[in-house]
Design an enzyme around this catalytic site. Structure first.
Site, PDB file in Angstrom:
ATOM      1  N   ARG A 176     -67.451 -54.083  -6.111  1.00 38.33           N
ATOM      2  CA  ARG A 176     -68.864 -53.819  -5.849  1.00 38.33           C
ATOM      3  C   ARG A 176     -69.085 -53.197  -4.475  1.00 38.33           C
ATOM      4  O   ARG A 176     -68.438 -53.555  -3.499  1.00 38.33           O
ATOM      5  CB  ARG A 176     -69.645 -55.136  -5.931  1.00 38.33           C
ATOM      6  CG  ARG A 176     -71.105 -54.997  -5.523  1.00 38.33           C
ATOM      7  CD  ARG A 176     -71.964 -56.040  -6.150  1.00 38.33           C
ATOM      8  NE  ARG A 176     -71.814 -57.327  -5.477  1.00 38.33           N
ATOM      9  CZ  ARG A 176     -72.519 -58.406  -5.819  1.00 38.33           C
ATOM     10  NH1 ARG A 176     -73.376 -58.353  -6.813  1.00 38.33           N
ATOM     11  NH2 ARG A 176     -72.331 -59.537  -5.176  1.00 38.33           N
ATOM     12  N   ARG A 194     -80.088 -72.893  -7.582  1.00 41.68           N
ATOM     13  CA  ARG A 194     -78.635 -72.803  -7.590  1.00 41.68           C
ATOM     14  C   ARG A 194     -77.975 -74.176  -7.677  1.00 41.68           C
ATOM     15  O   ARG A 194     -76.766 -74.274  -7.683  1.00 41.68           O
ATOM     16  CB  ARG A 194     -78.171 -72.118  -6.310  1.00 41.68           C
ATOM     17  CG  ARG A 194     -77.422 -70.805  -6.556  1.00 41.68           C
ATOM     18  CD  ARG A 194     -77.047 -70.217  -5.210  1.00 41.68           C
ATOM     19  NE  ARG A 194     -76.106 -69.145  -5.317  1.00 41.68           N
ATOM     20  CZ  ARG A 194     -76.438 -67.869  -5.483  1.00 41.68           C
ATOM     21  NH1 ARG A 194     -77.687 -67.513  -5.596  1.00 41.68           N
ATOM     22  NH2 ARG A 194     -75.492 -66.946  -5.548  1.00 41.68           N
TER      23      ARG A 194
HETATM   24  P1  ADP Z   1     -74.301 -63.622  -5.870  1.00 39.54           P
HETATM   25  O1  ADP Z   1     -75.204 -64.154  -6.945  1.00 39.54           O
HETATM   26  O2  ADP Z   1     -73.582 -62.372  -6.311  1.00 39.54           O
HETATM   27  O3  ADP Z   1     -73.385 -64.646  -5.273  1.00 39.54           O
HETATM   28  P2  ADP Z   1     -76.549 -63.501  -4.043  1.00 39.54           P
HETATM   29  O4  ADP Z   1     -76.966 -62.313  -3.281  1.00 39.54           O
HETATM   30  O5  ADP Z   1     -77.454 -64.048  -5.094  1.00 39.54           O
HETATM   31  O6  ADP Z   1     -75.148 -63.109  -4.653  1.00 39.54           O
HETATM   32  O7  ADP Z   1     -76.265 -64.713  -3.042  1.00 39.54           O
HETATM   33  C1  ADP Z   1     -75.455 -64.553  -1.916  1.00 39.54           C
HETATM   34  C2  ADP Z   1     -75.376 -65.847  -1.101  1.00 39.54           C
HETATM   35  O8  ADP Z   1     -76.681 -66.237  -0.637  1.00 39.54           O
HETATM   36  C3  ADP Z   1     -74.875 -67.089  -1.827  1.00 39.54           C
HETATM   37  O9  ADP Z   1     -73.466 -67.134  -1.919  1.00 39.54           O
HETATM   38  C4  ADP Z   1     -75.445 -68.200  -0.926  1.00 39.54           C
HETATM   39  O10 ADP Z   1     -74.701 -68.339   0.264  1.00 39.54           O
HETATM   40  C5  ADP Z   1     -76.812 -67.662  -0.552  1.00 39.54           C
HETATM   41  N1  ADP Z   1     -77.856 -68.100  -1.504  1.00 39.54           N
HETATM   42  C6  ADP Z   1     -78.569 -67.321  -2.352  1.00 39.54           C
HETATM   43  N2  ADP Z   1     -79.429 -68.061  -3.083  1.00 39.54           N
HETATM   44  C7  ADP Z   1     -79.248 -69.353  -2.690  1.00 39.54           C
HETATM   45  C8  ADP Z   1     -79.801 -70.603  -3.090  1.00 39.54           C
HETATM   46  N3  ADP Z   1     -80.723 -70.691  -4.051  1.00 39.54           N
HETATM   47  N4  ADP Z   1     -79.374 -71.736  -2.465  1.00 39.54           N
HETATM   48  C9  ADP Z   1     -78.453 -71.685  -1.503  1.00 39.54           C
HETATM   49  N5  ADP Z   1     -77.856 -70.546  -1.101  1.00 39.54           N
HETATM   50  C10 ADP Z   1     -78.238 -69.386  -1.678  1.00 39.54           C
END
Ligand code: ADP
Ligand code: ZN
Length: 216
Positions: free
Chosen positions: A130, A91
């Site tokens: 959603r 990310r």
């Molecule tokens: P979306 O892609 O719809 O935002 P996710 O379920 O993928 O939903 O992620 C939700 C939350 O989880 C993010 O907003 C973040 O807070 C955390 N998160 C997920 N993946 C990561 C990552 N690779 N690094 C840091 N935080 C993460």
């Protein structure tokens, strides 16, 4: 095993596509969001509370915490899978570099990064409508992907909820964090010659089929 990264803004449909692909391909779906939600829900510790609060606001959880979850999953993934699909990771560029280095230790690398391309105005509508099943993670939408029975998960019968980070006051920040931290990864993977763009607007099955084509 081919390691695939799926990229796209919150609401671009990464989880929806992944849920379809696991039905048609020997594919392991690893969602860091799902892993973090499970970790935060199953522990009553200050750390779990702080992870949940970070996620609610749409900020990024620490690279160390998420990185160790991903390494654990990479270690567990068996030979029964042809594809390993990483959803929600990396990310930011630090995570992308970490992933590249970790894989290189085993002589491996990311085979393809698929970008689900969706315009901003579509994302807001998808996120605010959603509904999610906290038991199995399945996703629905109040208008465009209704469950058979209102408020009830088609897959497992669980009671659907609105994820706290899908509340209108948190959606804008998540899109901002995506632009600031994650969007540059498109260039990162493009430079490595492995970026595939897929139009993320349209019927979910057709989008999943386009992603399947892109990774084959
Ligand atoms: P979306 O892609 O719809 O935002 P996710 O379920 O993928 O939903 O992620 C939700 C939350 O989880 C993010 O907003 C973040 O807070 C955390 N998160 C997920 N993946 C990561 C990552 N690779 N690094 C840091 N935080 C993460
Ligand atoms: Zn369910």
């Amino acid at each position: 095993m081919k390691i695939i990264v799926i990229l796209g803004a919150p609401g671009s449909g990464k989880g929806t596509v992944a849920a379809r692909l696991v039905k048609t391909l020997p594919l392991k779906h690893v969602s860091t969001g799902d892993l973090l939600r499970a970790a935060a829900a199953n522990a009553d510790t200050p750390l779990a509370k702080s992870v949940a609060e970070t996620m609610r606001k749409g900020e990024l959880v620490s690279d160390e915490i998420v990185g160790s979850l991903v390494v654990e999953q990479l270690g567990k993934s068996g030979a029964e899978y042809e594809y390993f699909l990483l959803d929600g990771y990396p990310r930011n560029e630090k995570q992308a570099a970490f992933l590249e280095a970790k894989l290189a230790e085993g002589g491996r690398k990311v085979a393809k990064a698929v970008w689900l391309e969706v315009p901003q105005e579509v994302l807001v509508g998808r996120l605010s409508g959603r509904r999610t099943c906290p038991k199995c993670g399945a996703g629905f939408h109040v208008e465009t992907m209704k469950p058979k029975v209102e408020g009830v998960c088609d897959a497992c019968g669980g009671a659907l909820v609105q994820r706290p980070d899908d509340a209108p006051e948190n959606v804008a920040n998540r899109l901002k964090v995506y632009e600031a931290k994650t969007a540059s990864l498109l260039g990162w993977y493009e430079q490595r010659g492995i970026l595939a763009r897929v139009n993320g607007v349209g019927e979910a099955d057709a989008i999943a089929a386009a992603v399947a084509d892109a990774i084959k």
